[in-house]
Design a protein around this motif. Structure first.
Motif, PDB file in Angstrom:
ATOM      1  N   VAL A  26       0.790  -1.089  -0.128  1.00 30.32           N
ATOM      2  CA  VAL A  26      -0.103   0.092   0.019  1.00 30.32           C
ATOM      3  C   VAL A  26       0.968   1.178  -0.023  1.00 30.32           C
ATOM      4  N   LEU A  27       2.021   1.097   0.633  1.00 30.93           N
ATOM      5  CA  LEU A  27       2.870   2.378   1.015  1.00 30.93           C
ATOM      6  C   LEU A  27       3.269   2.480  -0.540  1.00 30.93           C
ATOM      7  N   ALA A  28       4.062   1.598  -1.328  1.00 29.76           N
ATOM      8  CA  ALA A  28       4.844   1.865  -2.298  1.00 29.76           C
ATOM      9  C   ALA A  28       3.648   2.186  -3.591  1.00 29.76           C
ATOM     10  N   VAL A  29       2.581   1.805  -3.370  1.00 27.79           N
ATOM     11  CA  VAL A  29       1.564   2.106  -4.518  1.00 27.79           C
ATOM     12  C   VAL A  29       1.160   3.438  -4.291  1.00 27.79           C
ATOM     13  N   ALA A  88       7.248  -6.273  -0.817  1.00 22.31           N
ATOM     14  CA  ALA A  88       6.340  -5.095  -1.683  1.00 22.31           C
ATOM     15  C   ALA A  88       6.102  -5.756  -2.969  1.00 22.31           C
ATOM     16  N   THR A  89       6.458  -6.984  -3.422  1.00 20.54           N
ATOM     17  CA  THR A  89       5.899  -7.426  -4.790  1.00 20.54           C
ATOM     18  C   THR A  89       4.426  -7.915  -4.577  1.00 20.54           C
ATOM     19  N   LEU A  90       3.623  -7.693  -5.946  1.00 20.53           N
ATOM     20  CA  LEU A  90       2.310  -8.041  -5.875  1.00 20.53           C
ATOM     21  C   LEU A  90       2.388  -9.545  -5.911  1.00 20.53           C
ATOM     22  N   PRO A  91       1.566 -10.280  -5.167  1.00 19.13           N
ATOM     23  CA  PRO A  91       1.379 -11.699  -5.186  1.00 19.13           C
ATOM     24  C   PRO A  91       0.566 -12.032  -6.617  1.00 19.13           C
TER      25      PRO A  91
END
Lengths: 411, 414
Positions: B156-159, B227-230
């Motif tokens: 959420v933070l990175a996006v 941080a990678t999207l599953p």
């Protein structure tokens, strides 16, 4: 839009023009503040550029106070830039300055980079003065660039390349004209479409015809003039400077300069120019007195495409001697900005093109300094940054043609 | 922007008064119908087919079929594709291709929204590329920092950081438009190039984001695992489909809700219809311009985060300089989708499939050279923008104009 008020400014008052001159002197002083800190003068005291810069500020404020905001703010900006740049330059190592500031190289490179911009900006002037926004200059340049390379390859002469490139640019402009004049499309969207089309078409043909090998290395190229005789002009320093700067000048550069003069005469001194401008200012009035608005607009847009294509022609067979995909790299948009910055006038556009050309010329020069080699990408962003700042600073104070961007509906 | 020249006479009668075929089409288009964009797309594909036939000398039907198969959309017909599997074939090729298409759909829907939202405010945001780039930079930096965070807050933070970065970047253009009236087309294009070069500097040699361990390769460090999207469909190693596709779907819903259900959306649309009237009604036009650009930029920045956190995982100069051009496709997506959420959904799917199907990886080179197919995509994209931008289909415009004129003469013989 709101700038329309400025036309009501009383003309011919000597007091007002005297104040305006103060502002112009201020702009010049700002440039001087920077210049004295650079080679060959290379002042090493901070005080000198600061003093000259303060004088520029004073001139600017005087001009603003007496109602010449446009020139005055220009002088203030120029004074600030001059002070900052000059002060920075006196702190920098002299050896770096000499690596970067070689005036003859800078000026000749600025001319080289300004040449395609000038062609495209003058082309844009024809279109926009007739009332059609031409965002598609970028695409028309690209068409010119590819088809010049292809034409030169096929016909074996640069003349053939130049002619075919111009025709290609004009054809793309014709598409833009049909959609924005007859079909009344949004001219900005249509211009963007034209750019996307140019990307696709030139990329497709380039990959289809030349593939991975690229355009042949022996493409016929536009001749350069050897103006070595400039070196014999006295005094010797001036002569040497002229020879180093203009000794090898491309035919296209001279053509661009000639085009500026010719287009000025056509646009402001002939009935044809009056017709073009009237279609851009008040098409209904032009129609009433019997001018074919559609005819003038078609002719202007197609001319604009052919001229912008000349800029591309210079890029591919005049300067790079090859074609690569999307090689225009935003230059059409910079040309559009130059046109706006130059207030839709040929000499103004030329001056702006030279400014942007100069910003671009700084890039290879700045890379000469070894310790700055890592920043080469940042230097590449410089012309775009200068364009952004210039456009932001000047818009609202320029005077676009009144009917620009509006499709004309015949009654 | 496209209002007709001011005149003492009333403008052309609205075509719905003349129920011709063209008139019905126009009416359908006005209420957000699907016929016009469909016909537009078909016309663009038809011309693209002619290019294939006459310039490249290939069979257009075969080419389009190969592109369709390459896009993985044939997975929807499993009886044709994956019913009989080769024993050595662990995964169905059509499935992996479809995952690719949907990954691209994610990006195109978001960049399409970036164009569409600004459009609704009367602004033409062609700075999607720059906003995408700053989004990738922000996402990769946030993904590298804060490795200690658990997965959900980290993502959420990175996006969010990417969205904010995109919003700020586009906000520059919005601010300039609102304060000095600088045309957003020029400023956003310049911002694209500035972002491109600054981004290249950041991951390039000597840049602060460059991975020191990578030697001469201009690439950043990899984002941390958290941080990678599953990936929920397919294998993470083969670029399976990550959850970003749901972010895109959510963004489509948010777009619709913001525009139709909030004061902000109402103001943005009012300014888009007529800035003077909106200002007269007490709406701050400058504020709307800025907010519309910023929200647009947030969509494009999010797109950048989806690519970085979804499958690229690190940022390199190729991503900054070439792959980011995908954002330009957002213009065609928004226009073909008529700036409506549902339209953008389908348009992004069409262009995503086209791009994937025409890629070097998926297109059978026996049928058509993939490099050419990539350029063909660009041609089709340009044609779509051209035709949709004209508001009328070329084929019908002449007919409708003639009818209009005839009808006008009949109604007002003076």
């Amino acid at each position: 839009m709101t700038a329309g008020v400025e036309t009501a400014r009383p003309a011919g008052s000597s007091r007002i023009s005297a104040i305006k001159n103060v502002g112009i002197v201020g702009i010049a002083l700002g440039a001087l503040a920077f210049w004295i800190a650079l080679p060959p003068v290379t002042t090493r005291t901070v005080a000198a550029p600061l003093a000259v810069g303060v004088a520029a500020l004073a001139c600017g404020i005087a001009a603003i106070a007496r109602g010449h905001g446009r020139v005055g703010w220009g002088a203030v900006a120029s004074g600030l830039v001059g002070m900052l740049g000059g002060a920075f330059a006196t702190r920098a190592a002299t050896i770096h300055l000499e690596d970067v500031i070689t005036w003859s190289t800078l000026v000749s490179l600025a001319l080289v980079f300004a040449t395609p911009l000038t062609f495209a900006a003058i082309g844009g002037m024809f279109s926009e003065r007739s009332g059609v926004v031409n965002i598609g200059l970028e695409g028309m340049m690209l068409m010119g660039a590819f088809f010049a390379a292809w034409g030169a390859d096929r016909t074996g002469s640069w003349v053939g390349g130049l002619a075919i490139g111009m025709v290609a640019g004009a054809l793309l402009a014709l598409i833009h004209a049909i959609f924005s004049i007859h079909l009344r499309a949004d001219q900005i969207v249509s211009g963007t479409a034209v750019i996307l089309l140019a990307w696709g078409v030139t990329g497709f043909l380039y990959n289809d015809i030349y593939g991975d090998a690229g355009t042949p290395g022996n493409l016929p190229s536009i001749p350069e003039f050897d103006l070595g005789w400039l070196g014999s002009i006295p005094p010797a320093t001036l002569g040497n400077f002229l020879e180093e700067t203009f000794g090898q000048t491309s035919l296209m550069t001279l053509l661009a300069l000639a085009l500026v003069v010719v287009s000025y005469v056509v646009m402001f001194k002939t009935p044809l120019g009056l017709r073009i401008r009237s279609c851009g200012e008040h098409p209904r009035a032009a129609d009433t007195v019997g001018i074919s608005v559609y005819g003038v607009r078609y002719a202007s847009v197609v001319t604009s495409g052919a001229l912008a294509a000349l800029g591309g022609v210079y890029l591919s067979i005049g300067f790079n001697h090859s074609f690569t995909e999307k090689m225009t790299a935003g230059m059409g948009f910079i040309a559009l900005a130059a046109l706006i910055f130059g207030n839709w006038r040929p000499f103004g556009a030329l001056a702006a093109a030279l400014l942007f050309g100069f910003a671009r010329a700084l890039e290879p020069q700045l890379q000469n300094v070894e310790s700055w080699a890592n920043y080469s990408e940042l230097f590449a962003a410089l012309p775009y940054l200068v364009t952004l700042v210039a456009v932001a600073g000047v818009i609202g104070r320029t005077l676009p043609p009144a009917a620009i961007g509006r499709p004309y509906v015949k009654q | 922007m496209s209002e007709p020249a001011a005149s003492a006479h009333p403008p052309d009668r609205p075509p719905e008064l003349y129920p011709s075929f063209a008139g019905r089409l126009l009416l359908a288009q006005r209420v957000g119908g699907v016929l016009t964009p469909l016909l537009t797309a078909m016309l663009a594909f038809l011309i693209g087919g002619l290019v294939v036939l006459f310039v490249a000398g290939k069979n257009p039907l075969g080419t389009y079929k190969a592109i369709f198969n390459g896009s993985g959309l044939n997975w929807l017909f499993p009886w044709e594709t994956c019913s009989v599997r080769h024993p050595s074939d662990e995964v169905c090729t059509a499935a992996t291709s479809l995952q690719q298409t949907l990954i691209l759909f994610t990006i195109l829907a978001l960049t399409g929204l970036a164009v569409a939202f600004a459009f609704r405010c009367g602004l033409f945001n062609i700075g999607g590329q720059g906003q995408y780039i700053v989004g990738t930079v922000a996402a990769v930096q946030m993904g590298i920092w804060f490795e200690a965070l658990p997965a959900l807050p980290h993502i959420v933070l990175a996006v969010a950081a990417a969205a904010v970065a995109g919003a700020l970047w586009a906000g520059i253009a919005g601010l300039l438009k609102a304060t000095v009236g600088a045309h957003e087309v020029i400023t956003t294009i310049m911002l694209n190039w500035i972002a491109l070069w600054v981004g290249s500097y950041l991951v390039g040699f000597g840049g602060p984001l460059k991975d020191p361990a990578a030697g001469p390769v201009p690439v950043s460090r990899e984002v941390s695992e958290s941080a990678t999207l599953p990936v929920f469909w397919g294998s993470p190693l083969l670029q399976g489909l990550h959850i970003g596709v749901f972010v895109a779907l959510a963004a489509l819903i948010v777009y619709r809700l913001v525009l139709t259900r909030t004061t902000l959306g109402y103001e943005v649309r009012a300014v888009g219809f007529n800035p003077q009237a909106a200002a007269y009604g007490g709406i701050s036009v400058a504020r709307s311009y800025f907010l519309a650009m910023a929200i647009s930029g947030a969509f494009a920045g999010t797109a950048g985060a989806m690519d970085i956190l979804g499958w690229q995982l690190r940022l390199d100069t190729t991503a900054v300089q070439s792959y980011s051009q995908i954002a330009f496709l957002g213009i065609a997506v928004a226009l073909l989708g008529r700036n409506a959420a549902v339209g953008i959904f389908f348009a992004a799917l069409v262009f995503g499939a086209l791009r994937t199907g025409a890629s070097t990886r998926n297109l059978d080179p026996e049928v058509f050279r993939p490099e050419l197919a990539g350029n063909l995509t660009e041609i089709i994209q340009g044609l779509v923008v051209l035709f949709v931008g004209a508001e009328l289909l070329v084929l019908y415009v002449w007919q409708s104009r003639r009818r209009l004129r005839r009808a006008k003469v009949r109604r007002a013989p003076a």
